[in-house]
Motif scaffolding. Sequence first.
Motif, short mmCIF file in Angstrom:
data_model
loop_
_atom_site.label_atom_id
_atom_site.label_comp_id
_atom_site.label_asym_id
_atom_site.label_seq_id
_atom_site.Cartn_x
_atom_site.Cartn_y
_atom_site.Cartn_z
N LEU A 38 -1.46 -6.55 -1.81
CA LEU A 38 -2.02 -6.85 -0.48
C LEU A 38 -1.55 -5.82 0.54
CD1 LEU A 38 -2.41 -9.58 -1.94
CD2 LEU A 38 -1.65 -10.72 0.14
N ASP A 39 -2.48 -5.37 1.38
CA ASP A 39 -2.12 -4.47 2.47
C ASP A 39 -3.25 -4.45 3.49
OD1 ASP A 39 0.29 -2.09 2.45
OD2 ASP A 39 -1.29 -1.89 3.96
N THR A 40 -2.92 -4.06 4.72
CA THR A 40 -3.97 -3.84 5.72
C THR A 40 -4.69 -2.53 5.44
OG1 THR A 40 -2.13 -3.08 7.09
CG2 THR A 40 -3.10 -5.19 7.69
N ASN B 49 7.49 -11.08 0.09
CA ASN B 49 7.14 -10.90 1.49
C ASN B 49 7.73 -9.58 1.95
OD1 ASN B 49 5.60 -12.89 2.92
ND2 ASN B 49 7.20 -14.37 2.40
N ASN B 50 6.96 -8.51 1.80
CA ASN B 50 7.48 -7.17 2.07
C ASN B 50 6.87 -6.52 3.32
OD1 ASN B 50 8.55 -4.35 1.14
ND2 ASN B 50 6.33 -4.10 1.33
N ALA B 51 5.65 -6.92 3.71
CA ALA B 51 4.98 -6.24 4.84
C ALA B 51 5.87 -6.28 6.07
CB ALA B 51 3.64 -6.91 5.14
N GLY C 257 0.80 -1.23 0.00
CA GLY C 257 0.00 0.00 0.00
C GLY C 257 0.82 1.27 0.00
N ARG C 258 2.11 1.15 0.20
CA ARG C 258 2.99 2.34 0.16
C ARG C 258 4.45 1.86 0.16
NH1 ARG C 258 2.06 4.21 6.46
NH2 ARG C 258 3.81 3.01 7.29
N GLY C 259 5.37 2.82 0.19
CA GLY C 259 6.79 2.52 0.40
C GLY C 259 7.39 1.54 -0.61
N ASN D 247 13.55 -6.62 18.70
CA ASN D 247 12.44 -7.33 18.04
C ASN D 247 12.67 -7.39 16.52
OD1 ASN D 247 12.14 -4.54 17.82
ND2 ASN D 247 10.07 -4.47 18.68
N TYR D 248 12.97 -6.25 15.93
CA TYR D 248 13.11 -6.14 14.47
C TYR D 248 14.34 -6.94 13.99
CZ TYR D 248 13.12 -3.58 9.96
OH TYR D 248 13.09 -3.22 8.63
N SER D 249 15.46 -6.82 14.71
CA SER D 249 16.68 -7.55 14.32
C SER D 249 16.45 -9.05 14.39
CB SER D 249 17.86 -7.16 15.21
OG SER D 249 18.16 -5.80 15.07
N PHE E 88 19.08 1.91 4.57
CA PHE E 88 18.03 2.89 4.88
C PHE E 88 17.42 3.42 3.58
CE2 PHE E 88 20.86 3.24 8.66
CZ PHE E 88 19.99 2.62 9.53
N ILE E 89 16.13 3.21 3.44
CA ILE E 89 15.43 3.54 2.20
C ILE E 89 14.38 4.63 2.48
CG2 ILE E 89 14.11 2.57 0.26
CD1 ILE E 89 16.96 1.31 0.73
N ARG E 90 14.26 5.56 1.54
CA ARG E 90 13.34 6.69 1.73
C ARG E 90 11.88 6.23 1.59
NH1 ARG E 90 15.10 11.63 0.93
NH2 ARG E 90 16.65 10.94 -0.59
N THR E 91 11.27 5.84 2.70
CA THR E 91 9.86 5.43 2.71
C THR E 91 9.21 6.06 3.93
OG1 THR E 91 10.12 3.52 4.16
CG2 THR E 91 10.53 3.15 1.81
N PRO E 92 7.86 5.98 4.03
CA PRO E 92 7.18 6.54 5.21
C PRO E 92 7.74 6.00 6.52
CG PRO E 92 5.57 6.07 3.52
CD PRO E 92 6.88 5.54 3.01
P1 NAP Z 1 6.22 1.19 5.16
O1 NAP Z 1 6.42 2.43 4.39
O2 NAP Z 1 5.87 1.31 6.62
O3 NAP Z 1 5.12 0.29 4.42
C1 NAP Z 1 4.77 -0.95 4.95
C2 NAP Z 1 3.40 -1.33 4.45
O4 NAP Z 1 3.09 -2.61 5.04
C3 NAP Z 1 2.31 -0.37 4.92
O5 NAP Z 1 1.43 -0.08 3.86
C4 NAP Z 1 1.62 -1.13 6.01
O6 NAP Z 1 0.24 -0.85 6.13
C5 NAP Z 1 1.77 -2.56 5.55
N1 NAP Z 1 1.58 -3.52 6.61
C6 NAP Z 1 1.95 -3.41 7.91
N2 NAP Z 1 1.59 -4.49 8.59
C7 NAP Z 1 0.96 -5.31 7.71
C8 NAP Z 1 0.34 -6.57 7.82
N3 NAP Z 1 0.27 -7.23 8.99
N4 NAP Z 1 -0.20 -7.15 6.71
C9 NAP Z 1 -0.16 -6.49 5.53
N5 NAP Z 1 0.39 -5.28 5.37
C10 NAP Z 1 0.95 -4.69 6.45
O7 NAP Z 1 7.51 0.26 5.11
P2 NAP Z 1 8.73 0.20 4.08
O8 NAP Z 1 9.77 1.12 4.57
O9 NAP Z 1 8.24 0.31 2.68
O10 NAP Z 1 9.27 -1.27 4.37
C11 NAP Z 1 8.89 -2.39 3.58
C12 NAP Z 1 9.73 -3.58 4.03
O11 NAP Z 1 11.11 -3.25 3.88
C13 NAP Z 1 9.53 -3.96 5.50
O12 NAP Z 1 9.60 -5.35 5.64
C14 NAP Z 1 10.71 -3.31 6.17
O13 NAP Z 1 11.04 -3.93 7.38
C15 NAP Z 1 11.78 -3.48 5.10
N6 NAP Z 1 12.90 -2.56 5.21
C16 NAP Z 1 12.72 -1.22 5.11
C17 NAP Z 1 13.81 -0.37 5.20
C18 NAP Z 1 13.70 1.10 5.07
O14 NAP Z 1 14.69 1.80 5.28
N7 NAP Z 1 12.55 1.64 4.71
C19 NAP Z 1 15.08 -0.91 5.47
C20 NAP Z 1 15.24 -2.28 5.59
C21 NAP Z 1 14.13 -3.11 5.46
P3 NAP Z 1 -0.33 0.14 7.26
O15 NAP Z 1 -0.15 1.50 6.73
O16 NAP Z 1 -1.78 -0.28 7.39
O17 NAP Z 1 0.49 -0.15 8.50
#
Ligand code: NAP
Length: 253
Positions: free
Chosen positions: A35-37, A88-90, A14-16, A162-164, A195-199
């Motif tokens: 797929l997203d919540t 598997n991105n959520a 749904g984003r990022g 937790n995350y690690s 570190f990736i530019r996402t919400p």
């Molecule tokens: P994000 O911007 O927070 O987006 C995550 C999306 O997942 C949101 O739309 C969120 O929906 C959804 N979500 C959360 N819980 C869910 C669930 N139980 N079932 C289905 N959807 C769910 O995150 P992102 O930065 O794009 O990260 C994506 C992946 O990359 C994650 O696994 C994250 O750990 C990994 N990652 C990110 C970074 C980074 O720097 N951004 C670095 C390393 C790894 P809601 O809005 O409803 O919560």
Amino acid sequence: MDVSAKTIVVTGAGRGIGRALAAHFARKGANLAVLDTDAAGAEETRQLCAAAGGSARSYVADAASEDSVIGTLDQVTADFGRIDGLVNNAGIVRDAMLVKVKDGQVVGKMTLAQWQAVIEVNLTGVFLCAREAAERMIRDGGGGVIVNISSISRAGNAGQTNYSAAKAGVAAMTVVWAKELARHGIRVGAVAPGFIRTPMVEAMKPEALAKMTAPIPLGRLGEPEEIANAVGFIFANDLFTGRCLEVDAGLRM
Ligand code: NAP
């Protein structure tokens, strides 16, 4: 795998990064199950995929709920005929120190709720989605590709017990599944972003963000499309399985 006309499921799309992944595969002519919540976010991504030329549907699905995952993947199969790929991105963060100390006094600790929330989505969710996707790929024949999004935090990041733990588990499960599923024509890989530019990252306080980006050798955050390209490489390269690509601007060198 040539993803053209293949059906790819992306969780948390749904984003990022998930949205960038869906758009990446849509541009390559894949069918996307978004797929997203968050229903509104998933629908926006679906429209983006459709505009890019892909056939796409959005689904409100909780990756951490067994019933939701089973019901949604059954619906995806009914809508598109089969599942060829899963990303598997959520993922979520609930950061806290294991034990927080200020002026010699313990002032906080990571709560059980923070621990369980992250384990449920980032570890159990990945397990459930992979299990259900693999079952359908094997049942319907033709193999498939599963890519799990880990993180450089899998090596251990202060404030992220937790995350690690979850992201290290994701990297380990990638190897297990690559070994178990190869005989069924299913490849399994992982990408560990820096570190990736996402919400998720933009929600951080500016001081914390500046501190975090300072040691990055390439001197910048990554873009979601750069992670999508890495996942696309794993899909495209039929020799790739059981490995984790680090895409982190050199942070973990
Ligand atoms: P994000 O911007 O927070 O987006 C995550 C999306 O997942 C949101 O739309 C969120 O929906 C959804 N979500 C959360 N819980 C869910 C669930 N139980 N079932 C289905 N959807 C769910 O995150 P992102 O930065 O794009 O990260 C994506 C992946 O990359 C994650 O696994 C994250 O750990 C990994 N990652 C990110 C970074 C980074 O720097 N951004 C670095 C390393 C790894 P809601 O809005 O409803 O919560």
